[in-house]
Design an enzyme around this catalytic site. Sequence first.
Site, short mmCIF file in Angstrom:
data_model
loop_
_atom_site.label_atom_id
_atom_site.label_comp_id
_atom_site.label_asym_id
_atom_site.label_seq_id
_atom_site.Cartn_x
_atom_site.Cartn_y
_atom_site.Cartn_z
N LYS A 262 45.35 33.85 39.29
CA LYS A 262 44.67 32.72 38.73
C LYS A 262 43.13 33.75 38.76
O LYS A 262 42.61 33.40 39.93
CB LYS A 262 45.03 31.88 38.58
CG LYS A 262 43.37 30.85 37.67
CD LYS A 262 43.53 29.47 38.20
CE LYS A 262 42.45 28.76 37.42
NZ LYS A 262 42.68 27.44 38.25
N LYS A 274 33.75 19.47 32.65
CA LYS A 274 33.75 19.21 33.85
C LYS A 274 31.92 18.38 34.17
O LYS A 274 31.12 19.29 34.81
CB LYS A 274 33.53 20.32 35.05
CG LYS A 274 35.25 20.89 35.14
CD LYS A 274 35.23 21.69 36.43
CE LYS A 274 36.44 22.66 36.84
NZ LYS A 274 37.26 21.77 37.07
N ASP A 285 36.69 30.39 41.65
CA ASP A 285 38.46 29.99 40.57
C ASP A 285 39.17 31.04 40.18
O ASP A 285 40.35 30.85 39.59
CB ASP A 285 38.37 28.78 38.96
CG ASP A 285 39.18 28.02 39.03
OD1 ASP A 285 40.24 28.03 39.75
OD2 ASP A 285 39.68 27.69 38.25
N GLU A 347 42.97 25.74 32.28
CA GLU A 347 43.03 26.64 31.93
C GLU A 347 43.89 27.34 32.96
O GLU A 347 44.19 28.73 32.31
CB GLU A 347 41.46 26.91 31.54
CG GLU A 347 40.93 27.48 32.90
CD GLU A 347 40.76 26.58 34.35
OE1 GLU A 347 40.66 27.15 35.18
OE2 GLU A 347 40.29 25.70 33.23
N ARG A 349 47.05 27.48 34.26
CA ARG A 349 48.52 28.14 34.12
C ARG A 349 48.29 28.78 32.35
O ARG A 349 49.05 29.58 32.78
CB ARG A 349 48.98 26.39 33.87
CG ARG A 349 48.43 25.87 32.62
CD ARG A 349 48.31 23.58 33.14
NE ARG A 349 48.49 23.57 33.77
CZ ARG A 349 48.11 22.28 34.80
NH1 ARG A 349 49.59 21.93 33.72
NH2 ARG A 349 47.50 21.49 35.65
#
Length: 512
Positions: A262, A274, A285, A347, A349
Amino acid sequence: MSVSVQPLQCTTDCKDQNFDGIILICQSYEQLPDELECLKAPLQDYSAVDCCVAEEVVVVKVPGLSGNRLVFACTGPVNRDYDDVRRFSDAAAKGIKRALKAGMQRPLLVCPPHSSYAKSTLVAVLGALHVLYTPLEVREHKSSPHKVAVLGVWAKNRAQGEAVTELATALESGRFVCRDIGGSDPERMAAPRVAEYVQAVFKDTPVTVTVVSHLNILEKEYPCLAAVNRCANTVPRHQARVIKLLYCGEGPVQQTLMVVGKGITYDTGGADIKAGGVMAGMHRDKCGSAAVAGFFQILAKLKPKHVKVVGAMAMVRNSVGSDCYVADELVVSRAGRRIRVGNTDAEGRMVMVDLLCEMKEQALQEVSPHLFTIATLTGHAVRAMGPHYSIIMDNGAAHRSGNALQWQKAGEVLGDLFEVSTIRREDYEFHKGKSEYEEILQSNNLPSSATPRGHQTPAAFLIMASGLDKHGLDSDKPLPYSHIDIAGSSGPFPGVPTGAPILAMATKYLEL
């Protein structure tokens, strides 16, 4: 682009005048080997005036030693039920920080082997190297890329010293790449610039790099990823990239590893933004994809035989705006599954699932394949296991081989630790479509940390939406698959990424 890892130099002489100070890492200076006997008396004298010598890092003046000074960083106890090899990396990190404050530029790290931890010296070196990493943005604006001129490593004999320094350099080069990608800000490591960085790193190496950037291809081959990219695609410098990596070792392939990472370059949460001040740090991330690149860097350095590794980095920005994907949308995955978006902040996944499907298709033709997803996926992972541990979950075929427990054991060798979770039937039920419109629900509309089994259910989603559920134990062609959540282990923010889980992965598959 060269990976400018901190230079290491081994020596068998703890009085080597090529260095300007010693950092001693051990449980007790009273039990030093004969070769280090000269370090014992000064610490005995010091302990007579300071009883905190075993609790705090101290600096002692010792005429005749390298630089006439000795930093002692005690590991503390290492034999209790809850102790592990991280005692050595933690102590080395504290020791090197103190050495830097003392002005050392050529410190010699001395960590005699411990009978209970075969790799304790290597772990100590890696602990020091973590502190000595200089972030990419800092390196690009400074004349020197290193915090010290050289880090010395003491060993009893030359062969041991060279083995430790060579292996540490290779492993650190992987963590170095991982930190560069995972830790750099969302503009310096926006998706197109990640692709440029990866291409430069692996130029003239055994790793082949292919970059997919054309929007029509992304929409056709990876529709779930394209949905997340839709908003960011309106800004050229934020447009998505799929970076594919391939390594084929010499000799007949005995195992094929297929790894999807990811790589959310910045996660606003999308339309489910958020809020409440929790967006800061979301450039991290992308540490899953960063770990994929880091592992390939280790492969490029160590060149293991008989292994094939296929990697995919899903580099996408989860932006918010008039063209962003929204909850309630129906998206058909590469596997042909109708997915109802439940929350645009799920997002990760989405960007991985079609790449996992592509890996599944290829895996059917590979020798002994094992598929993986690696991601900073859920806050629930941190809530469940704390901030220092990766979580691994196996599907049926992987569980049958004992894979997760093998990863956990491998992680203990170098202190890249894992907890094991299990994908249960409730996780599959959670993601079943709630109406006739959709087959699969992407997520609920709560944060994962507020969702029961919040880190396990995404693994079930990835299996279902990629079509891997057709290759379970009840199929003619079972495919082993493991999902690794590194939300807790990837490192603190503010701070430097750890490089998890590549040390465990290297230990398991490269026979360190």
